[in-house]
Write an enzyme that holds these catalytic residues in place. Structure first.
Site, PDB file in Angstrom:
ATOM      1  N   SER A 430       0.807  -1.215   0.000  1.00 46.64           N
ATOM      2  CA  SER A 430       0.000   0.000   0.000  1.00 46.64           C
ATOM      3  C   SER A 430       0.838   1.262   0.000  1.00 46.64           C
ATOM      4  O   SER A 430       0.306   2.352  -0.210  1.00 46.64           O
ATOM      5  CB  SER A 430      -0.921   0.013   1.230  1.00 46.64           C
ATOM      6  OG  SER A 430      -0.146  -0.001   2.419  1.00 46.64           O
ATOM      7  N   HIS A 451      -2.061  -3.358  -5.784  1.00 47.99           N
ATOM      8  CA  HIS A 451      -2.541  -3.027  -4.453  1.00 47.99           C
ATOM      9  C   HIS A 451      -4.032  -3.336  -4.351  1.00 47.99           C
ATOM     10  O   HIS A 451      -4.868  -2.604  -4.876  1.00 47.99           O
ATOM     11  CB  HIS A 451      -2.261  -1.545  -4.167  1.00 47.99           C
ATOM     12  CG  HIS A 451      -2.819  -1.058  -2.867  1.00 47.99           C
ATOM     13  ND1 HIS A 451      -3.157   0.267  -2.655  1.00 47.99           N
ATOM     14  CD2 HIS A 451      -3.114  -1.698  -1.713  1.00 47.99           C
ATOM     15  CE1 HIS A 451      -3.629   0.400  -1.434  1.00 47.99           C
ATOM     16  NE2 HIS A 451      -3.615  -0.773  -0.846  1.00 47.99           N
TER      17      HIS A 451
END
Length: 727
Positions: A430, A451
Site C-alpha cells: 500500500s 494493491h
C-alpha cells in the site's frame, strides 16, 4: 426502425421486439424514442391489431437510459430542455396506455430504470422465471429519479411505502419478490413467456388503465389523513436528511411520490418531469454517472491497457502470504477459476488462509447464493503450502507479506529461484515504492505493484503501480489478471504511498489535526459523515490502528532513497503519539478514540476531553466538511501534477472506490471542477492561512485556475435549475 421489429399475426396479437442494432443491450435514447413513437402510432391506427406483446430480442429486456448520452448533455441542457426530454419519454408511455389496445410486457430478462418504466406502462407484465431477470428502478444510485412515470405508477400500483423502499434504496428484485410486491403480474418459465402473454390478451382485457377511467380519484387526494402514513413520511424525511442530504435525488423521489399520489395522473407525471429536470441539470448526477458508470466501465474494459500487447490469462497463481490480504486474494482468484498456491511460513498458517475461503463460502451457501458443489470446486483450487517449489509453473506471483522492505526482498529472491522466467511478479503493497522493491528482482521489467483493498472479496478497486522499469507487457498482463477477477483497475506511477494511500492519509490526519485544534470529537466525526464519508476519521483510525500510519510516516522520513519525500504530514502526529503512549492505539488494543463495551454500541472515550481539551468556540459544520474535502482534493491535484496520476478518471475512481470519498462529488478532481477551479484555489488559499500549508494550491494549479482549465473537458458546474423555467 433500427431498434424494433413488429410482426403481426392472424389472431390480431402483434409481437413487438426490442432489438437495438449493433448494441449488446437495449437502452433508452433518442433513436429508441423515435422508433417507439412511430410504432405506437402505427399500432393505434391499425384496426387489425387487437393487442401487443412487447418483448426483447436480446438476453436482457432493457437496461434503461443511455447514461453516456445523459453525461454528454450535462452543462448543455437548460432545465426547460431537460423537462422536455423527460416529457417526451413520458408521452411515449402514455401513447401505449391510451392506444386503445392492451399491451403486455413479456419480460425475458433484466429490466431496469427506463426499461422497467416501459414495462410499467404496459397493461400487464409477465416475467421470466430466471434469477438473473432482475427488475427495478435504481436511478437513485446515479443521482436521478425515474423520469417517465416510474414514481407515479409504482406509487399507485403498490402503495407509497413499498414504492419508496424500492425507489430510495435503488434495489433490484428477482422474479419471486417482484410477483409478491405486485410490480409484475405473472412469473413463468422461459418457454411459456410468449404463450402466457398471448393467453392474457386472448381473455379480452380492458385496454383502459384505472387512472384513465372517468372519475378516478388519486389514492391520497385529500392528503395524509391516516396518522401512520403521515408518520411514515416523516420518518423517511428524517432518514434522508440524516444520511443523504448531499445528494438531492432521495428528497426529490420522496416529494414525487408524496405529491404524485394526490394529483390527477397527468399532472403527477408533469411534476415528476420537473423534479427529473432539476436532477439532470445538477452537477451531482453528472459526477456520479461519469465516475461510477462511464469511467468505471471504461477502466474495466481496458482503458489503461497498453495497445498492441496480446491478451493473456493467469492459469496458475502464487500468493505469498496467507494473512488477511493473501487469503482474500486467494479466494477471489480461485473463484475466478485460477489454480492458487497459497504459501506462508508453515503449513498451518497457510491452511488458516485457505479456511478464509471456506468461511466466506459458508455464508454464501446459507444465503442460497452458492451451491455446495461449486464451493467445493473453488476450495479445491487452493493449495496451502510452505514449500516454494510448488510455485513452479505459476504465470504470476502476488506477494502479500508483511510491509517490510527486507522481508519482501527475501521473499522475492526465494520465489524467483523457482518460478518461470516469463512469470510476472506483483507486490501487494500500500505504500512501499515499487522501484525500490524491484531491486531484489532479477527481472525488474516484470515487476509491478498490485494493491488490493481489504476485504478483497468485497472491495472492487485494484491500484496498479508501474515501477520505473516495469514494461508495458507486464502492465498489460497485470490488467488482464484484474479483468479475470472482474475488478476495477486504476493505473498510477511509482511513489511513496502511490495515490490512494497518500491521499487517504489526508483524511485521517485532518481528523486528528482538528482534535489538536480543539474541535470536539463528536463534531469531527459528524462533519465527516455529513460530508458523505462512510465513517469518521477517529473511528477509522481505531480500526486500522494508529501505529500503522505512524510507522509509515516514520519509514518515509528515514528513507534516504526518496530524494523528495511527499509522504509527510503537517499536523496531527502528536495526537497519535499521545494515544499510543496511553495504550489506546486501536480497537484491537482494547480501545482508542472510542470505548468498546461488552454490551451496547461503541462510544467516544470520555478521556479525550482531558487529553485534548475542546476550544471554547467551535467551528461550524460546513467549515469542517470543507477541510476534509479540500485537503484531499488538493493533494490529489498534486499527485496529478507530479505524474503519479496520469488521468482524472483514475483519480476519481480511486477516491470513491478506494477509501470512500463521497460519491456525490464524483471524486476528488471532479469535486474541484464542481466547485469551479478558480473558486477552489481562492478558498484553498483561505484555508491555508487558517490551518496550514497542506491546503495551499501549487503554482501549477493556480495557472490552471487563471486559464479556467478544469480537469475534465468543458468542466463547468451544471447550471442550477431556474425555477421560472419550470413554473
Amino acid at each position: 426502425m433500427q431498434n424494433l421489429k413488429l410482426e403481426t399475426n392472424a389472431d390480431g396479437f402483434a409481437l413487438l421486439t426490442l432489438d437495438a442494432a449493433g448494441q449488446s443491450m437495449n437502452v433508452v435514447n433518442d433513436a429508441f424514442l423515435a422508433d417507439m413513437e412511430a410504432v405506437t402510432a402505427q399500432i393505434a391506427a391499425d384496426d387489425s391489431i387487437k393487442g401487443v406483446i412487447l418483448t426483447s430480442g436480446k438476453p436482457a429486456f432493457m437496461a434503461g437510459a443511455d447514461l453516456t448520452q445523459l453525461v454528454q448533455s450535462f452543462g448543455k441542457l437548460t432545465p426547460k430542455e431537460a423537462f422536455g426530454f423527460s416529457q417526451r419519454a413520458t408521452a411515449m408511455h402514455r401513447g401505449i396506455e391510451k392506444s386503445g389496445k392492451p399491451w403486455v410486457a413479456a419480460i425475458n430478462g433484466l429490466a431496469l430504470g427506463g426499461g422497467f418504466e416501459l414495462a410499467l406502462a404496459c397493461h400487464h407484465r409477465v416475467l421470466v422465471d430466471n434469477p438473473k431477470a432482475l427488475v427495478g428502478l435504481p436511478e437513485v444510485n446515479v443521482g436521478l429519479l425515474p423520469g417517465s412515470g416510474g414514481t407515479v405508477r409504482l406509487g399507485i400500483l403498490i402503495g407509497f411505502k413499498k414504492a419508496l423502499d424500492l425507489l430510495l434504496t435503488g434495489r433490484t428484485v428477482a422474479p419471486a419478490e417482484a410477483l409478491k410486491l405486485g410490480i409484475v403480474d405473472e412469473v413463468v418459465p422461459a418457454e411459456k413467456l410468449i404463450d402466457a402473454s398471448r393467453a392474457w390478451l386472448a381473455a379480452g382485457p380492458d385496454p383502459v388503465r384505472p387512472w384513465d377511467v372517468k372519475g378516478w380519484v388519486p389514492p391520497q387526494k385529500k392528503g395524509l389523513t391516516v396518522p401512520e402514513d403521515s408518520a411514515a413520511y416523516m420518518m423517511m424525511t428524517g432518514a434522508i436528511a440524516q444520511k443523504g442530504y448531499n445528494t438531492p435525488a432521495p428528497q426529490a423521489i420522496l416529494s414525487c411520490v408524496f405529491e404524485g399520489l394526490q394529483l390527477p395522473f397527468d399532472k403527477a407525471l408533469a411534476v415528476e418531469s420537473k423534479y427529473f429536470a432539476k436532477l439532470l441539470t445538477d452537477p451531482v448526477a453528472r459526477n456520479i454517472i461519469r465516475t461510477t458508470f462511464i469511467s468505471k466501465l471504461a477502466a474495466e474494459k481496458g482503458a489503461r491497457r497498453p495497445a498492441g500487447v496480446p491478451k493473456s490469462e493467469v492459469r496458475k497463481l502464487g500468493v505469498l502470504g496467507a494473512g488477511m490480504m493473501g487469503a482474500g486474494i486467494a479466494f477471489v482468484s480461485a473463484t475466478a477459476g485460477i489454480e492458487v498456491v497459497l504459501l506462508d511460513r508453515d503449513v498451518p498458517t497457510a491452511e488458516k488462509g485457505k479456511a478464509y475461503t471456506a468461511k466466506v463460502q459458508g455464508k454464501l451457501i446459507e444465503k442460497g447464493k452458492l451451491s455446495q458443489d461449486k464451493a467445493d470446486a473453488v476450495l479445491a483450487r487452493i493449495t496451502p503450502t510452505d514449500d516454494y517449489a510448488l510455485l513452479e509453473g505459476c504465470d504470476m506471483i502476488v506477494e502479500a507479506v508483511f510491509e517490510d522492505m527486507g522481508i519482501k526482498a527475501e521473499t522475492t529472491r526465494k520465489a524467483e529461484a523457482v518460478i518461470p522466467a516469463s512469470a510476472v511478479y506483483a507486490s501487494n503493497t500500500s505504500s512501499l515504492p515499487i522501484s525500490e522493491l524491484a531491486k531484489a528482482s532479477q527481472r525488474p521489467d516484470q515487476f509491478i505493484g498490485i494493491h488490493f483493498f481489504s476485504p478483497v472479496d468485497r472491495m472492487g478497486l485494484v491500484e496498479v503501480i508501474v515501477g520505473k522499469q516495469t514494461s508495458k507487457e507486464t502492465l498489460a498482463r497485470a490488467l488482464d489478471f484484474i479483468a479475470q477477477l472482474r475488478k476495477t483497475p486504476i493505473v498510477v506511477n511509482d511513489s511513496r504511498g502511490f495515490y490512494t494511500s497518500r491521499v487517504f492519509r489526508m483524511f485521517i490526519f485532518e481528523g486528528v489535526a482538528m482534535l489538536e485544534d480543539g474541535v470536539e470529537p463528536a463534531r469531527i466525526e459528524n462533519a465527516a459523515k455529513a460530508a458523505g464519508f462512510p465513517i469518521g476519521p477517529l473511528a477509522l483510525l481505531d480500526e486500522v490502528t494508529m501505529e500503522l500510519p505512524v510507522k509509515i510516516i516514520d519509514e518515509a522520513a528515514r528513507d534516504a532513497a526518496m530524494t523528495v519525500n511527499k509522504y509527510t504530514i503537517e499536523r496531527g502526529m502528536p495526537v497519535l503519539q499521545r494515544m499510543i503512549a496511553l495504550g489506546r492505539g486501536s480497537r484491537k488494543a482494547g480501545g482508542g478514540f472510542y470505548e468498546y463495551p461488552a454490551t451496547g454500541g461503541k462510544r467516544l472515550w470520555p478521556g479525550l476531553a482531558q487529553e485534548f481539551p475542546p476550544a471554547a468556540e467551535q467551528p461550524d459544520l460546513e467549515e469542517l466538511k470543507k477541510r476534509f474535502l479540500y485537503s484531499q482534493a488538493n493533494e490529489t491535484a498534486q499527485t496529478l501534477e507530479e505524474g503519479v496520476l496520469e488521468t482524472p478518471e483514475d483519480a476519481d475512481l480511486g477516491a470513491i472506490y478506494g477509501w470512500g470519498f463521497p460519491a456525490w462529488t464524483g471524486g476528488t478532481l471532479s469535486y474541484i471542477d464542481t466547485v469551479g477551479i478558480a473558486t477552489f484555489v481562492a478558498e484553498a488559499d483561505r484555508l491555508a492561512k487558517l490551518y496550514g500549508s497542506r491546503f495551499a494550491p501549487s503554482a501549477w494549479l493556480r495557472a490552471k485556475a487563471e486559464k479556467g482549465e478544469g480537469f475534465y473537458p468543458a468542466a463547468t458546474a451544471a447550471a442550477a435549475p431556474a425555477a421560472k423555467e419550470l413554473a
